[in-house]
Write a protein that holds these residues in place. Sequence first.
Motif, PDB file in Angstrom:
ATOM      1  N   UNK A 156       4.681  -4.218   2.629  1.00  0.00           N
ATOM      2  CA  UNK A 156       5.461  -3.275   1.836  1.00  0.00           C
ATOM      3  C   UNK A 156       4.675  -1.987   1.721  1.00  0.00           C
ATOM      4  N   UNK A 157       5.325  -0.842   1.936  1.00  0.00           N
ATOM      5  CA  UNK A 157       4.657   0.426   1.687  1.00  0.00           C
ATOM      6  C   UNK A 157       5.530   1.293   0.797  1.00  0.00           C
ATOM      7  N   UNK A 158       4.853   2.023  -0.082  1.00  0.00           N
ATOM      8  CA  UNK A 158       5.506   2.812  -1.120  1.00  0.00           C
ATOM      9  C   UNK A 158       5.045   4.259  -1.023  1.00  0.00           C
ATOM     10  N   UNK A 181       0.861  -1.177   0.000  1.00  0.00           N
ATOM     11  CA  UNK A 181       0.000   0.000   0.000  1.00  0.00           C
ATOM     12  C   UNK A 181       0.896   1.225   0.000  1.00  0.00           C
ATOM     13  N   UNK A 182       0.297   2.392   0.055  1.00  0.00           N
ATOM     14  CA  UNK A 182       1.088   3.624   0.115  1.00  0.00           C
ATOM     15  C   UNK A 182       1.478   3.928   1.557  1.00  0.00           C
ATOM     16  N   UNK A 197       4.671   7.774  -5.942  1.00  0.00           N
ATOM     17  CA  UNK A 197       5.117   6.708  -6.853  1.00  0.00           C
ATOM     18  C   UNK A 197       4.000   5.689  -7.067  1.00  0.00           C
ATOM     19  N   UNK A 198       3.412   5.238  -5.969  1.00  0.00           N
ATOM     20  CA  UNK A 198       2.376   4.198  -6.012  1.00  0.00           C
ATOM     21  C   UNK A 198       1.205   4.618  -6.903  1.00  0.00           C
ATOM     22  N   UNK A 199       0.776   5.882  -6.790  1.00  0.00           N
ATOM     23  CA  UNK A 199      -0.352   6.380  -7.568  1.00  0.00           C
ATOM     24  C   UNK A 199       0.086   7.198  -8.779  1.00  0.00           C
ATOM     25  N   UNK A 200       1.361   7.113  -9.133  1.00  0.00           N
ATOM     26  CA  UNK A 200       1.902   8.007 -10.149  1.00  0.00           C
ATOM     27  C   UNK A 200       1.622   7.641 -11.586  1.00  0.00           C
ATOM     28  N   UNK A 201       1.451   6.375 -11.898  1.00  0.00           N
ATOM     29  CA  UNK A 201       1.160   5.986 -13.269  1.00  0.00           C
ATOM     30  C   UNK A 201       2.338   5.989 -14.218  1.00  0.00           C
TER      31      UNK A 201
END
Length: 569
Positions: A428-430, A401-402, A434-438
Amino acid sequence: MKMRTLLMGAIATTALAPAAFAEGERGRDGDVKILYWQAPSILNPFLSGGTKDVESASLVIEPLARYNETGEMVPFLASEIPTVANGGVAEDLKSITWKIAPGLKWSDGTPFTSADVKFTAEYCMHPEGGCAQGAKFDGVESVEAIDDLTVKVSFDAPKPNPYGPFVGGESPIIQAAQFADCLGAKAPECTEANFNPIGTGPFKVVEFRPNDVITMEANENYRVASKPAFATLTFKGGGDAAAAGRAVLETGEYDYAWNLQLAPDVIAKMEEGGKGVAIAGFGPLVERLEMNLTNPSPDLPAETRSTVAEPHPFLSDLKVRTALSMAIDRELLTEVGYGKAGTPTCNLVPAPALYNSDNTGCLTQDIEGAKALLDEAGWTDSDGDGTRDKDGVKLAILYQTSTNAVRQDFQALIKDWWSQIGVETELRNLDGSVFFGGDPGSPDTFQKFYADVEMYANTFNGTDPQAYLSAYRCGNEPKPSSQWQGENINRFCDPAYDALLDELAKTGDLEKRGEIGRKLNDMITKDTMTIVPLVNRARVSAHSNSLGGIVLNVWDSELWNAADWHRIK
């Protein structure tokens, strides 16, 4: 919200009236500072499904119409909302004709015309483009520029709800001249256009530093001479929700902070700082778990990892997905993470009430039942290491997840519950940017889904979930050939689901639409556990005491009326 019949009243048919504050010169109130702790990475919502990107872009590029705080459709670039009654929607419901308000200009001073609207459709519908908002154009057969101020959208079948394309912050109009060379596979390569779009909105981009800060200034060609009240706008990204809350509520350094995903007692303590106020509203925002139906192994080629050609080694088993859901205590998650700003839910679409399924079976945690279900499916701990296995496959999950305090609390609790039923979990977290960046080159986006389970929340524009539910149509999966854009991140595919979507698209009666919508919701939640809903979250943001004109909107971009924001003296 009071439900209304489609096409006949759930809209305001004339342009928005000017705000009630005193008229004055454009830019009279200096600078306004906005803080989104998930930093925008692009200003083109067709290349990102991330809320941070859609909302920051909404300050610059606009749709023909959008939804206000009550869910009513209101004109923005259109002169009125087309309906059957005013002749804008054909009697056979197979086309909708939009009239563009006269005299509109892009921020570069050139005229805004129907050619720009037509081009936007071509851009998003291009087969090699991988448009993140492709579901908005579901069923569109053609888009024609009838004259400079008239555009006609035709559908391949009667469409009782024809307001998908060009409505809401997720479906704005981009300038044909700026994006002319950005069609198809070239779309992600157009950095200048994607970072600095020319728009019709109240602000224009001065400088965009991805994942950091956007500097904007008032659009001198904006259609209302006295707006925006602010000469400049600073849009800061990054940090975390706690720092964002403090910056508005305690220190007064910023004017607006988005998405305060914090425990309620933390927000209340911050408000004691006296610099601002938290605002909240419930809509269809659901924190949930997404189950990967494909094998995310890095040993497989990217194309294989993006399709159901290689099913997930254990999440393809419905009994495993169901057991994972049964082990979760949603009441406790809600209490820990959101308090009164959350409600446990089993539904992907909990609002409006018309679409909220009577689906409550997941609300009671059942650890023993989950164990029994896994036993029944043949998943046992054959070697005594505490993790169940079957045919040489371990129930070992990578759960991502974020980065966010509430989400990490959820991860820790869920990991513990899953361990109690014999499932090993790696967390794991991001970074949210980045995670929602596409970014099609990044392995860490939620669209690529290089994990077994991931958790996040998103929502939809307006009060009708047709486009939202259409995301899970066969073929909408992100893949290399679509630049990793697409909304069906689970790679769910069921012809029966697609057939029901087609039925929804041609159904006009609201009660019948509600019935179909609830069935679709159930098919991807309780029937298949492809999506495991956890909490229906309120949108919680904050604004400074000196910022006026704020109208929280849970049906569109929170920045939907930024043109009306002003400084309270």
